[in-house]
Design a protein around this motif. Structure first.
Motif, PDB file in Angstrom:
ATOM      1  N   SER A  85      -3.643  16.106   2.942  1.00 49.09           N
ATOM      2  CA  SER A  85      -2.551  15.489   2.084  1.00 49.09           C
ATOM      3  C   SER A  85      -1.995  14.288   2.989  1.00 49.09           C
ATOM      4  N   VAL A  86      -2.245  14.281   4.314  1.00 45.26           N
ATOM      5  CA  VAL A  86      -1.972  13.360   5.106  1.00 45.26           C
ATOM      6  C   VAL A  86      -2.608  11.864   4.945  1.00 45.26           C
ATOM      7  N   TYR A  87      -3.835  12.024   4.667  1.00 46.98           N
ATOM      8  CA  TYR A  87      -4.536  11.263   4.050  1.00 46.98           C
ATOM      9  C   TYR A  87      -4.267  10.525   2.759  1.00 46.98           C
ATOM     10  N   ILE A  88      -3.878  11.643   1.874  1.00 45.60           N
ATOM     11  CA  ILE A  88      -3.298  11.362   0.279  1.00 45.60           C
ATOM     12  C   ILE A  88      -2.204  10.345   0.467  1.00 45.60           C
ATOM     13  N   PHE A  89      -1.014  10.402   1.401  1.00 46.03           N
ATOM     14  CA  PHE A  89      -0.142   9.791   1.558  1.00 46.03           C
ATOM     15  C   PHE A  89      -0.242   8.424   1.988  1.00 46.03           C
ATOM     16  N   MET A  90      -1.099   8.487   3.027  1.00 49.76           N
ATOM     17  CA  MET A  90      -1.426   6.930   3.596  1.00 49.76           C
ATOM     18  C   MET A  90      -2.071   6.102   2.492  1.00 49.76           C
ATOM     19  N   ILE A  91      -2.796   6.838   1.587  1.00 53.22           N
ATOM     20  CA  ILE A  91      -3.515   6.062   0.567  1.00 53.22           C
ATOM     21  C   ILE A  91      -2.583   5.608  -0.417  1.00 53.22           C
ATOM     22  N   VAL A  92      -1.623   6.408  -0.844  1.00 50.81           N
ATOM     23  CA  VAL A  92      -0.522   6.119  -1.804  1.00 50.81           C
ATOM     24  C   VAL A  92       0.524   4.852  -1.220  1.00 50.81           C
ATOM     25  N   VAL A  93       0.747   5.003   0.073  1.00 53.97           N
ATOM     26  CA  VAL A  93       1.565   3.817   0.732  1.00 53.97           C
ATOM     27  C   VAL A  93       0.798   2.856   0.673  1.00 53.97           C
ATOM     28  N   ALA A  94      -0.397   2.654   1.247  1.00 50.68           N
ATOM     29  CA  ALA A  94      -1.284   1.630   1.023  1.00 50.68           C
ATOM     30  C   ALA A  94      -1.506   0.896  -0.406  1.00 50.68           C
ATOM     31  N   PHE A  95      -1.542   1.629  -1.363  1.00 47.90           N
ATOM     32  CA  PHE A  95      -1.839   1.234  -2.671  1.00 47.90           C
ATOM     33  C   PHE A  95      -0.555   0.632  -3.428  1.00 47.90           C
ATOM     34  N   VAL A  96       0.743   1.224  -2.884  1.00 49.15           N
ATOM     35  CA  VAL A  96       2.206   0.822  -3.336  1.00 49.15           C
ATOM     36  C   VAL A  96       2.084  -0.527  -2.560  1.00 49.15           C
ATOM     37  N   TYR A  97       1.711  -0.628  -1.177  1.00 48.02           N
ATOM     38  CA  TYR A  97       1.667  -2.022  -0.495  1.00 48.02           C
ATOM     39  C   TYR A  97       0.927  -3.020  -1.183  1.00 48.02           C
ATOM     40  N   LEU A  98      -0.250  -2.763  -1.560  1.00 48.65           N
ATOM     41  CA  LEU A  98      -1.136  -3.570  -2.106  1.00 48.65           C
ATOM     42  C   LEU A  98      -0.510  -4.272  -3.484  1.00 48.65           C
ATOM     43  N   VAL A  99       0.066  -3.320  -4.412  1.00 45.27           N
ATOM     44  CA  VAL A  99       0.537  -3.783  -5.656  1.00 45.27           C
ATOM     45  C   VAL A  99       1.739  -4.674  -5.501  1.00 45.27           C
ATOM     46  N   LEU A 100       2.484  -4.435  -4.239  1.00 51.43           N
ATOM     47  CA  LEU A 100       3.743  -5.083  -3.770  1.00 51.43           C
ATOM     48  C   LEU A 100       3.431  -6.486  -3.535  1.00 51.43           C
ATOM     49  N   VAL A 101       2.283  -6.494  -2.703  1.00 50.92           N
ATOM     50  CA  VAL A 101       1.555  -7.845  -2.153  1.00 50.92           C
ATOM     51  C   VAL A 101       1.164  -8.574  -3.589  1.00 50.92           C
ATOM     52  N   ALA A 102       0.644  -8.092  -4.477  1.00 49.28           N
ATOM     53  CA  ALA A 102       0.060  -8.619  -5.305  1.00 49.28           C
ATOM     54  C   ALA A 102       1.214  -9.374  -6.440  1.00 49.28           C
ATOM     55  N   GLN A 103       2.402  -8.463  -6.433  1.00 51.47           N
ATOM     56  CA  GLN A 103       3.533  -8.836  -7.296  1.00 51.47           C
ATOM     57  C   GLN A 103       4.208 -10.052  -6.408  1.00 51.47           C
ATOM     58  N   TYR A 104       4.422 -10.012  -5.198  1.00 50.91           N
ATOM     59  CA  TYR A 104       5.248 -10.819  -4.268  1.00 50.91           C
ATOM     60  C   TYR A 104       4.362 -12.172  -3.965  1.00 50.91           C
ATOM     61  N   LEU A 143       6.268  14.351  -3.828  1.00 48.05           N
ATOM     62  CA  LEU A 143       6.320  13.179  -2.672  1.00 48.05           C
ATOM     63  C   LEU A 143       5.642  11.881  -3.083  1.00 48.05           C
ATOM     64  N   VAL A 144       4.388  12.136  -3.598  1.00 48.44           N
ATOM     65  CA  VAL A 144       3.662  10.818  -4.133  1.00 48.44           C
ATOM     66  C   VAL A 144       4.503  10.095  -5.107  1.00 48.44           C
ATOM     67  N   MET A 145       5.054  10.732  -6.109  1.00 46.84           N
ATOM     68  CA  MET A 145       6.014  10.175  -7.021  1.00 46.84           C
ATOM     69  C   MET A 145       6.868   9.352  -6.505  1.00 46.84           C
ATOM     70  N   LEU A 146       7.705  10.237  -5.416  1.00 43.29           N
ATOM     71  CA  LEU A 146       8.964   9.660  -4.840  1.00 43.29           C
ATOM     72  C   LEU A 146       8.626   8.285  -3.982  1.00 43.29           C
ATOM     73  N   VAL A 147       7.606   8.210  -3.625  1.00 41.70           N
ATOM     74  CA  VAL A 147       6.820   6.977  -2.868  1.00 41.70           C
ATOM     75  C   VAL A 147       7.076   5.775  -3.794  1.00 41.70           C
ATOM     76  N   GLY A 148       6.546   6.100  -4.908  1.00 40.75           N
ATOM     77  CA  GLY A 148       6.701   5.062  -6.230  1.00 40.75           C
ATOM     78  C   GLY A 148       8.166   4.530  -6.679  1.00 40.75           C
ATOM     79  N   LEU A 149       8.981   5.699  -6.664  1.00 43.52           N
ATOM     80  CA  LEU A 149      10.114   5.364  -7.047  1.00 43.52           C
ATOM     81  C   LEU A 149      11.022   4.950  -5.884  1.00 43.52           C
ATOM     82  N   LEU A 150      10.837   5.036  -4.689  1.00 36.66           N
ATOM     83  CA  LEU A 150      11.348   4.386  -3.467  1.00 36.66           C
ATOM     84  C   LEU A 150      11.015   2.960  -3.479  1.00 36.66           C
ATOM     85  N   GLY A 151       9.851   2.740  -3.567  1.00 37.91           N
ATOM     86  CA  GLY A 151       9.499   1.319  -3.772  1.00 37.91           C
ATOM     87  C   GLY A 151       9.922   0.699  -4.707  1.00 37.91           C
TER      88      GLY A 151
END
Length: 155
Positions: A85-104, A143-151
């Motif tokens: 689950s730790v690895y999954i959360f790191m992947i989720v945060v990295a994915f959100v970061y990359l989506v935001l990088v593409a957006q900004y 928590l995975v969904m919360l990362v997206g909502l917080l972003g």
């Protein structure tokens, strides 16, 4: 019931054996070709299934030689998974970061959004502890969904 003897004659079983009624198992269960006892259980309220598996493994270390512990079903998968689950959360945060990088179209601007995530996630962990709930699969999905909502809210 009859059986043939060495001369081909049919001989009743009662001539060479006796049947006695005894109390015993109706079936013998085996796991990996070893005799076994099947135990089913559930964690006590306020404890996760991972904590229950760890407690059972600690008790199983005191078993005499020749006895072992084997898991089946969901417990087998969970006992082998470790801290994925730790690895999954790191992947989720990295994915959100990359989506935001593409957006900004910038690598630095999304860091402000990513740095706001720990506060929200800490709040959810604190809420789980205060309510006495365990970190089960549903909480992890939340928590995975919360990362997206917080972003989204940080934007």
């Amino acid at each position: 019931m009859f059986v043939k003897n060495d001369r081909g004659d049919m001989v009743p079983y009662s001539s060479f054996m006796q049947l006695k009624k005894k109390q015993g198992l109706n079936e013998i269960t085996r796991y990996n070709l070893y005799p076994c006892a099947t135990i089913q259980g559930a964690p006590a309220p306020g404890y996760s299934s991972g904590q229950a598996i760890k407690a059972i493994q600690e008790v199983a270390e005191t078993l005499p030689p020749g006895y072992g512990l084997g898991w089946a079903g969901l417990s087998y998968d969970e006992s082998r998974k470790g801290n994925e689950s730790v690895y999954i959360f790191m992947i989720v945060v990295a994915f959100v970061y990359l989506v935001l990088v593409a957006q900004y179209e910038s690598f630095i601007l999304p860091l402000a959004v990513i740095l706001s995530l720990p506060v929200g996630i800490f709040g959810s962990f604190l809420s789980l502890q205060v309510m006495g709930l365990s970190m089960d699969v549903y909480a992890q999905i939340g928590l995975v969904m919360l990362v997206g909502l917080l972003g989204k809210n940080a934007i």
